[in-house]
Every structure is written in C-alpha cells, then in structure tokens.
Write a protein that holds these residues in place. Sequence first.
Motif, short mmCIF file in Angstrom:
data_model
loop_
_atom_site.label_atom_id
_atom_site.label_comp_id
_atom_site.label_asym_id
_atom_site.label_seq_id
_atom_site.Cartn_x
_atom_site.Cartn_y
_atom_site.Cartn_z
N HIS A 125 0.74 -1.15 0.05
CA HIS A 125 -0.02 0.13 0.12
C HIS A 125 0.88 1.06 0.06
O HIS A 125 1.72 1.30 0.79
CB HIS A 125 -0.97 -0.02 1.20
CG HIS A 125 -1.80 -1.31 1.27
ND1 HIS A 125 -1.52 -2.49 1.74
CD2 HIS A 125 -3.22 -1.34 1.08
CE1 HIS A 125 -2.53 -3.17 1.48
NE2 HIS A 125 -3.57 -2.50 1.03
N ASP A 166 -6.28 -3.28 3.50
CA ASP A 166 -6.97 -4.31 2.66
C ASP A 166 -6.08 -5.17 2.24
O ASP A 166 -5.17 -4.94 1.24
CB ASP A 166 -7.90 -3.60 1.57
CG ASP A 166 -8.69 -4.74 0.93
OD1 ASP A 166 -8.35 -5.76 0.80
OD2 ASP A 166 -9.59 -4.39 0.45
N HIS A 167 -5.93 -6.79 2.56
CA HIS A 167 -4.97 -7.55 1.92
C HIS A 167 -5.10 -8.12 0.85
O HIS A 167 -4.59 -9.20 0.36
CB HIS A 167 -4.91 -8.64 3.22
CG HIS A 167 -4.29 -8.31 4.65
ND1 HIS A 167 -2.93 -7.88 4.60
CD2 HIS A 167 -4.95 -7.85 5.88
CE1 HIS A 167 -2.94 -7.43 5.98
NE2 HIS A 167 -3.74 -7.39 6.53
N GLU A 168 -6.17 -7.45 0.28
CA GLU A 168 -6.58 -8.08 -1.25
C GLU A 168 -6.34 -6.96 -2.20
O GLU A 168 -6.29 -7.35 -3.48
CB GLU A 168 -8.08 -8.55 -1.15
CG GLU A 168 -7.87 -9.96 -0.38
CD GLU A 168 -9.31 -10.52 -0.41
OE1 GLU A 168 -10.30 -9.99 -1.12
OE2 GLU A 168 -9.46 -11.47 0.50
N ASN A 169 -6.41 -5.86 -1.76
CA ASN A 169 -6.49 -4.65 -2.74
C ASN A 169 -5.46 -3.50 -2.39
O ASN A 169 -5.55 -3.02 -1.19
CB ASN A 169 -7.79 -3.87 -3.00
CG ASN A 169 -7.87 -2.96 -4.10
OD1 ASN A 169 -6.76 -2.37 -4.31
ND2 ASN A 169 -8.86 -2.99 -4.89
N TYR A 172 -6.72 0.19 -1.32
CA TYR A 172 -7.46 0.43 -0.15
C TYR A 172 -6.86 0.37 1.16
O TYR A 172 -6.24 -0.52 1.53
CB TYR A 172 -8.71 -0.49 -0.24
CG TYR A 172 -9.67 -0.33 -1.50
CD1 TYR A 172 -10.24 0.69 -2.09
CD2 TYR A 172 -10.27 -1.45 -2.01
CE1 TYR A 172 -10.86 1.11 -3.22
CE2 TYR A 172 -10.79 -1.48 -3.20
CZ TYR A 172 -11.21 -0.12 -3.62
OH TYR A 172 -11.94 -0.14 -4.93
N GLU A 174 -8.12 1.09 5.50
CA GLU A 174 -9.55 1.38 6.38
C GLU A 174 -9.04 2.19 7.63
O GLU A 174 -8.18 2.16 8.07
CB GLU A 174 -10.23 0.21 6.77
CG GLU A 174 -10.59 -0.57 5.60
CD GLU A 174 -11.45 -1.98 5.95
OE1 GLU A 174 -11.69 -2.13 7.15
OE2 GLU A 174 -11.43 -2.97 5.11
N VAL A 183 -13.89 3.06 4.06
CA VAL A 183 -12.76 2.59 3.18
C VAL A 183 -12.13 3.69 2.62
O VAL A 183 -12.74 4.63 2.09
CB VAL A 183 -13.12 1.55 2.36
CG1 VAL A 183 -12.15 1.23 1.44
CG2 VAL A 183 -13.70 0.35 3.14
#
Length: 192
Positions: A125, A166-169, A172, A174, A183
Amino acid sequence: MNLEKALEQRSNNCCELCSNTKNLQLYRVPPSKKEILEESLVACNTCIAQMNDPELMDENHWRCLNDSMWSEHKVVQIMVWRLLFRLRAKGWPQDLLDMMYLDEDDLVWAKAAGDGDEQEDKIVHRDSNGVIIEAGDSVVLIKDLPVKGSSMIAKRGTAVRRVSLDHENADYIEGKVDGQHIVIITKYVKKI
C-alpha cells in the motif's frame, strides 16, 4: 468443557510458545474468526505483544521456539512457523524452519496472515507520494472525500490514525473518520 478450561488443560497452565506461567491469556491465531480450541492457544503477554507488533520482536525471547516447534498441536506449530519466518534473517530461525514440516493445508494456514509471501507477491500500500503505508500508520486526507452510503464528507486535512490494510487490494486502506469506519483510497492520503 468450555474453551478456557480445555486450553488450560492442554497447555498445563503455561504459555504454549515460551512456557511462561504468568500473565496468560487466550490468543486466537489469525485469520481465525472463531474462538475454538483448534485455532487458539495460551500465550503470555510478552509473546502476544511481540506477535501483534513486529517492532517489539526480541530475537532472544524467541529462542524458546526451538522447543515449542515440536508441539503436537497444529495451532502451536502454525504460530511457531510464522514467528520463525518473521525472524529468518537472523540465521538460526531459518535453520529451525528447515527442520519443520507442515503439510500443505497447514502451510496455507500459516501463510494466511501474509507470512511466507515473497516480496514481489506481497500487496504494498502506497500513499499519494509513493511512501509505503503499513498497518497502524497514520495518514492525512489530501482531498475532500464523499463517503459512499452516507451524507458525510471526509474533509481534506483530516488525520486518520491506526489505519488497517486491505490484504486483497493495494488501493484500499481502512480507518475511522469522525467516529465512522470507512474505506479510503490510498491515492487520496499522505502518510504522516
């Protein structure tokens, strides 16, 4: 038998990682959402603090993993693998990792918290300036952002403390703004 009694019995009232007998508590091994025996262990406050905050990791405290890695309980083996993996650059933990064996399903669980991912596979990120944002960091909004599903507008200059990722995107994160959990898109924040 309730969970706490079952864990006390299984652990003989000591930390299942370092064998400490003081300040013990139940620790649910991530990413578990339920407190069940197969996904929980007994750990002392010292172990829990270091498991939750990599900045506090004390290499010498974890030499106890040489013993706990041989636990007959999968949940303890999973946590030991994660801790050794985090410390592997120190040398001796890599030797212990090489001796450990986890079957394929257990290895998937061990890697579920992000441990074991190769650097190029990890989601990174970054803020608007390209600075890496990590869980627990603070950011400031660089633009007024309308919050979907609400009439609220998160104002430019608002500080968002202790963000989660967000561990998938990678786009993003939070955090809480004015008491509301939202978010946030990373290109609209700057790390502080």
